[in-house]
Design an enzyme around this catalytic site. Structure first.
Site, PDB file in Angstrom:
ATOM      1  N   ASP A 107       0.850  -1.198   0.000  1.00  0.00           N
ATOM      2  CA  ASP A 107       0.000   0.000   0.000  1.00  0.00           C
ATOM      3  C   ASP A 107       0.888   1.251   0.000  1.00  0.00           C
ATOM      4  O   ASP A 107       2.116   1.157   0.007  1.00  0.00           O
ATOM      5  CB  ASP A 107      -0.995  -0.027   1.184  1.00  0.00           C
ATOM      6  N   HIS A 158       8.390  -5.389  -1.330  1.00  0.00           N
ATOM      7  CA  HIS A 158       7.500  -6.309  -2.047  1.00  0.00           C
ATOM      8  C   HIS A 158       6.677  -5.619  -3.127  1.00  0.00           C
ATOM      9  O   HIS A 158       5.626  -6.136  -3.524  1.00  0.00           O
ATOM     10  CB  HIS A 158       6.589  -7.044  -1.040  1.00  0.00           C
ATOM     11  N   CYS A 186       3.879  -5.271 -17.365  1.00  0.00           N
ATOM     12  CA  CYS A 186       3.645  -6.322 -18.354  1.00  0.00           C
ATOM     13  C   CYS A 186       4.294  -7.631 -17.897  1.00  0.00           C
ATOM     14  O   CYS A 186       5.410  -7.628 -17.392  1.00  0.00           O
ATOM     15  CB  CYS A 186       4.269  -5.866 -19.672  1.00  0.00           C
ATOM     16  N   THR A 201       4.817  -7.024  11.836  1.00  0.00           N
ATOM     17  CA  THR A 201       5.155  -8.082  10.868  1.00  0.00           C
ATOM     18  C   THR A 201       5.275  -9.410  11.602  1.00  0.00           C
ATOM     19  O   THR A 201       5.790  -9.464  12.721  1.00  0.00           O
ATOM     20  CB  THR A 201       6.455  -7.777  10.084  1.00  0.00           C
ATOM     21  N   SER A 202       4.793 -10.462  10.935  1.00  0.00           N
ATOM     22  CA  SER A 202       4.855 -11.794  11.548  1.00  0.00           C
ATOM     23  C   SER A 202       6.278 -12.347  11.507  1.00  0.00           C
ATOM     24  O   SER A 202       6.580 -13.324  12.188  1.00  0.00           O
ATOM     25  CB  SER A 202       3.890 -12.751  10.840  1.00  0.00           C
ATOM     26  N   PRO A 232       1.051  -6.892  18.777  1.00  0.00           N
ATOM     27  CA  PRO A 232       0.237  -7.438  19.874  1.00  0.00           C
ATOM     28  C   PRO A 232       0.535  -8.909  20.156  1.00  0.00           C
ATOM     29  O   PRO A 232       0.195  -9.424  21.217  1.00  0.00           O
ATOM     30  CB  PRO A 232      -1.215  -7.259  19.391  1.00  0.00           C
ATOM     31  N   GLN A 233       1.165  -9.593  19.205  1.00  0.00           N
ATOM     32  CA  GLN A 233       1.427 -11.031  19.332  1.00  0.00           C
ATOM     33  C   GLN A 233       2.923 -11.309  19.355  1.00  0.00           C
ATOM     34  O   GLN A 233       3.697 -10.566  18.751  1.00  0.00           O
ATOM     35  CB  GLN A 233       0.840 -11.777  18.113  1.00  0.00           C
TER      36      GLN A 233
HETATM   37  C1  BJW Z   1      -0.392  -5.874  14.234  1.00  0.00           C
HETATM   38  C2  BJW Z   1      -1.628  -5.258  14.284  1.00  0.00           C
HETATM   39  C3  BJW Z   1      -1.681  -3.918  14.735  1.00  0.00           C
HETATM   40  C4  BJW Z   1      -1.913  -7.253  13.534  1.00  0.00           C
HETATM   41  N1  BJW Z   1      -0.565  -3.299  15.085  1.00  0.00           N
HETATM   42  N2  BJW Z   1       0.708  -5.246  14.610  1.00  0.00           N
HETATM   43  C5  BJW Z   1      14.430 -18.689   3.931  1.00  0.00           C
HETATM   44  C6  BJW Z   1      13.794 -19.624   4.730  1.00  0.00           C
HETATM   45  C7  BJW Z   1      12.541 -20.131   4.369  1.00  0.00           C
HETATM   46  C8  BJW Z   1      11.901 -19.733   3.201  1.00  0.00           C
HETATM   47  C9  BJW Z   1      12.538 -18.814   2.409  1.00  0.00           C
HETATM   48  C10 BJW Z   1      13.784 -18.323   2.769  1.00  0.00           C
HETATM   49  N3  BJW Z   1      14.155 -17.434   1.806  1.00  0.00           N
HETATM   50  C11 BJW Z   1      13.179 -17.366   0.872  1.00  0.00           C
HETATM   51  C12 BJW Z   1      12.181 -18.204   1.206  1.00  0.00           C
HETATM   52  C13 BJW Z   1      10.924 -18.439   0.431  1.00  0.00           C
HETATM   53  C14 BJW Z   1       9.873 -17.372   0.625  1.00  0.00           C
HETATM   54  C15 BJW Z   1       9.485 -17.349   2.099  1.00  0.00           C
HETATM   55  O1  BJW Z   1       9.898 -16.516   2.864  1.00  0.00           O
HETATM   56  N4  BJW Z   1       8.624 -18.256   2.472  1.00  0.00           N
HETATM   57  C16 BJW Z   1       8.170 -18.340   3.857  1.00  0.00           C
HETATM   58  C17 BJW Z   1       6.658 -18.128   3.891  1.00  0.00           C
HETATM   59  C18 BJW Z   1       8.577 -19.661   4.428  1.00  0.00           C
HETATM   60  N5  BJW Z   1      10.340 -16.074   0.179  1.00  0.00           N
HETATM   61  C19 BJW Z   1      10.228 -15.719  -1.098  1.00  0.00           C
HETATM   62  O2  BJW Z   1       9.756 -16.449  -1.927  1.00  0.00           O
HETATM   63  C20 BJW Z   1      10.749 -14.349  -1.483  1.00  0.00           C
HETATM   64  N6  BJW Z   1      11.565 -14.454  -2.635  1.00  0.00           N
HETATM   65  C21 BJW Z   1      12.777 -15.000  -2.596  1.00  0.00           C
HETATM   66  O3  BJW Z   1      13.319 -15.330  -1.567  1.00  0.00           O
HETATM   67  O4  BJW Z   1      13.338 -15.097  -3.834  1.00  0.00           O
HETATM   68  C22 BJW Z   1      14.601 -15.737  -3.974  1.00  0.00           C
HETATM   69  C23 BJW Z   1      15.005 -15.563  -5.420  1.00  0.00           C
HETATM   70  C24 BJW Z   1      16.234 -14.998  -5.692  1.00  0.00           C
HETATM   71  C25 BJW Z   1      16.611 -14.839  -7.033  1.00  0.00           C
HETATM   72  C26 BJW Z   1      15.763 -15.222  -8.060  1.00  0.00           C
HETATM   73  C27 BJW Z   1      14.526 -15.759  -7.779  1.00  0.00           C
HETATM   74  C28 BJW Z   1      14.138 -15.931  -6.435  1.00  0.00           C
HETATM   75  C29 BJW Z   1       9.609 -13.435  -1.916  1.00  0.00           C
HETATM   76  C30 BJW Z   1       8.674 -13.115  -0.811  1.00  0.00           C
HETATM   77  C31 BJW Z   1       7.523 -12.256  -1.350  1.00  0.00           C
HETATM   78  C32 BJW Z   1       6.434 -12.086  -0.328  1.00  0.00           C
HETATM   79  N7  BJW Z   1       5.297 -11.542  -0.980  1.00  0.00           N
HETATM   80  C33 BJW Z   1       4.108 -11.286  -0.189  1.00  0.00           C
HETATM   81  C34 BJW Z   1       2.973 -10.904  -1.161  1.00  0.00           C
HETATM   82  C35 BJW Z   1       3.164  -9.509  -1.713  1.00  0.00           C
HETATM   83  C36 BJW Z   1       2.030  -9.087  -2.583  1.00  0.00           C
HETATM   84  C37 BJW Z   1       0.723  -9.050  -1.854  1.00  0.00           C
HETATM   85  O5  BJW Z   1       0.568  -8.328  -0.850  1.00  0.00           O
HETATM   86  O6  BJW Z   1      -0.196  -9.721  -2.319  1.00  0.00           O
HETATM   87  O7  BJW Z   1       4.347 -10.218   0.737  1.00  0.00           O
HETATM   88  S1  BJW Z   1       3.662 -12.626   0.893  1.00  0.00           S
HETATM   89  C38 BJW Z   1       3.079 -11.636   2.202  1.00  0.00           C
HETATM   90  O8  BJW Z   1       3.879 -11.819   3.397  1.00  0.00           O
HETATM   91  C39 BJW Z   1       3.294 -10.187   1.753  1.00  0.00           C
HETATM   92  C40 BJW Z   1       3.798  -9.549   3.014  1.00  0.00           C
HETATM   93  O9  BJW Z   1       4.533  -8.375   2.703  1.00  0.00           O
HETATM   94  C41 BJW Z   1       4.632 -10.630   3.646  1.00  0.00           C
HETATM   95  C42 BJW Z   1       4.870 -10.484   5.103  1.00  0.00           C
HETATM   96  O10 BJW Z   1       3.690 -10.499   5.817  1.00  0.00           O
HETATM   97  P1  BJW Z   1       3.514  -9.497   7.050  1.00  0.00           P
HETATM   98  O11 BJW Z   1       3.595  -8.117   6.559  1.00  0.00           O
HETATM   99  O12 BJW Z   1       4.441  -9.884   8.129  1.00  0.00           O
HETATM  100  O13 BJW Z   1       1.981  -9.727   7.455  1.00  0.00           O
HETATM  101  P2  BJW Z   1       1.313 -10.889   8.297  1.00  0.00           P
HETATM  102  O14 BJW Z   1      -0.137 -10.882   7.965  1.00  0.00           O
HETATM  103  O15 BJW Z   1       2.037 -12.168   8.169  1.00  0.00           O
HETATM  104  O16 BJW Z   1       1.523 -10.429   9.829  1.00  0.00           O
HETATM  105  C43 BJW Z   1       0.870  -9.312  10.375  1.00  0.00           C
HETATM  106  C44 BJW Z   1       1.435  -9.056  11.751  1.00  0.00           C
HETATM  107  O17 BJW Z   1       0.850  -7.866  12.239  1.00  0.00           O
HETATM  108  C45 BJW Z   1       1.134 -10.158  12.771  1.00  0.00           C
HETATM  109  O18 BJW Z   1       2.307 -10.461  13.498  1.00  0.00           O
HETATM  110  C46 BJW Z   1       0.079  -9.515  13.689  1.00  0.00           C
HETATM  111  O19 BJW Z   1       0.179  -9.962  15.046  1.00  0.00           O
HETATM  112  C47 BJW Z   1       0.448  -8.066  13.574  1.00  0.00           C
HETATM  113  N8  BJW Z   1      -0.652  -7.111  13.830  1.00  0.00           N
HETATM  114  N9  BJW Z   1      -2.631  -6.120  13.892  1.00  0.00           N
HETATM  115  C48 BJW Z   1       0.586  -3.974  15.065  1.00  0.00           C
HETATM  116  N10 BJW Z   1      -2.900  -3.237  14.807  1.00  0.00           N
END
Ligand code: BJW
Length: 262
Positions: free
Chosen positions: A106, A121, A129, A202-203, A228-229
């Site tokens: 966002d 991200h 494209c 962030t989680s 909060p978590q």
């Molecule tokens: C509050 C609240 C309030 C609630 N106040 N807090 C190493 C180990 C294991 C796996 C991997 C690794 N390295 C790479 C990987 C694979 C993968 C990965 O990480 N997988 C894991 C799931 C296991 N990573 C990738 O694939 C990445 N790419 C990569 O590594 O490429 C390598 C490569 C190199 C060269 C060539 C080719 C490849 C890419 C990751 C892309 C992530 N994309 C997303 C989607 C984006 C588009 C979209 O939005 O649709 O990004 S996934 C999703 O998760 C999104 C988010 O940005 C991201 C993180 O989530 P976030 O922001 O933490 O949100 P939540 O919902 O998880 O948590 C919310 C938190 O807020 C919670 O803790 C709540 O408690 C808290 N909360 N209310 C404060 N009011």
């Protein structure tokens, strides 16, 4: 949240020369934008966001995935920055040279006045494209009509690239895709050079973003978390502030610098 922890975090912040704020979906939750791992509603209720946020899902069903992103873009366009976003912009004003690194797609940090904002991200507002990452898709400006999505969402065919007629895709980073190199390099550099890293909402489970607090800690910074978590980041944090971003961050800024126009 304990006052002693808030005061400790405020002291750290108040004496820092460079602060990095790493944010995730939780920072925007109190603006009405669902977190990534919240359950979805409407047309999307039976889908897992982790299944939708992939190139495979887009290729298999582009109308479903494009519709989901347009629905989210419409929601974000109607949302407003919350007091957490505003407090982060105030931190950047108080500690010049500080940076925001966000995993969010966002634009609420920018609309709160934060600069610079490093987007790891991508963005909901930069479709491109599928056929050629290098050539920008000539996508028409989104009209208010298109942003008026039904609450439950709708399937929508993606537009076509004006240069080559291939489908246009959301300008975000899906699982298995590389993060934008310039953004990742800037984020790692900022984390390695800061005194305090504030991880907010962030989680801490998606890599490489989840490594950034550890990089800061290993470079000598103190890591403070607002969530909060509990999360896997707890182990690298010197201070864990358990509360929501919109409650904790304004209180933290006031404790660090007194009353400000946040
Ligand atoms: C509050 C609240 C309030 C609630 N106040 N807090 C190493 C180990 C294991 C796996 C991997 C690794 N390295 C790479 C990987 C694979 C993968 C990965 O990480 N997988 C894991 C799931 C296991 N990573 C990738 O694939 C990445 N790419 C990569 O590594 O490429 C390598 C490569 C190199 C060269 C060539 C080719 C490849 C890419 C990751 C892309 C992530 N994309 C997303 C989607 C984006 C588009 C979209 O939005 O649709 O990004 S996934 C999703 O998760 C999104 C988010 O940005 C991201 C993180 O989530 P976030 O922001 O933490 O949100 P939540 O919902 O998880 O948590 C919310 C938190 O807020 C919670 O803790 C709540 O408690 C808290 N909360 N209310 C404060 N009011």
């Amino acid at each position: 949240m304990e006052g002693v922890l808030l005061r400790r975090a405020a002291e750290l912040l108040g004496s820092a020369r460079r602060v990095v704020v790493l944010t995730g979906a939780g920072i925007s939750a109190e603006s009405g934008v669902p977190t990534f791992r919240d359950g979805l509603t409407g047309l999307w209720a039976r889908f897992d966001p982790q299944q939708l946020a992939t190139a495979e899902a887009f290729h298999a069903d582009p109308d479903l995935v494009w519709g989901w992103y347009e629905w989210r873009r419409a929601r974000v366009s109607r949302a407003e920055p919350n007091p957490g976003h505003l407090a982060i912009a105030t931190i950047q004003t108080r500690v010049p040279g500080s940076a925001v690194i966000t995993q969010n797609v966002d634009d609420l940090h920018e609309r709160a006045g934060a600069r610079p904002v490093i987007h790891l991200h991508g963005s909901l507002f930069a479709p491109r494209c599928v056929a050629a990452a290098a050539h920008p898709a000539a996508v028409e400006e989104t009209t208010d009509d298109e942003l008026a999505q039904p609450d439950e969402g709708r399937r929508m065919p993606p537009p076509r690239c004006a240069s080559c007629a291939a489908p246009v895709r959301p300008g975000v980073v899906w699982f298995g895709e590389a993060l934008p190199e310039e953004a990742l390099t800037a984020a790692v550099g900022a984390a390695a050079a800061c005194d305090v890293l504030l991880a907010v909402g962030t989680s801490g489970v998606v890599y490489p973003a989840a490594e950034i607090p550890g990089i800061a800690a290993r470079s000598g910074a103190t890591v403070v978390q607002v969530n909060p978590q509990p999360t896997p980041l707890d182990q690298v944090c010197a201070v864990n502030l358990r509360g929501t971003a919109a409650q904790v961050l304004p209180a933290l800024v006031t404790a660090a610098w007194g009353e400000t126009d946040q």
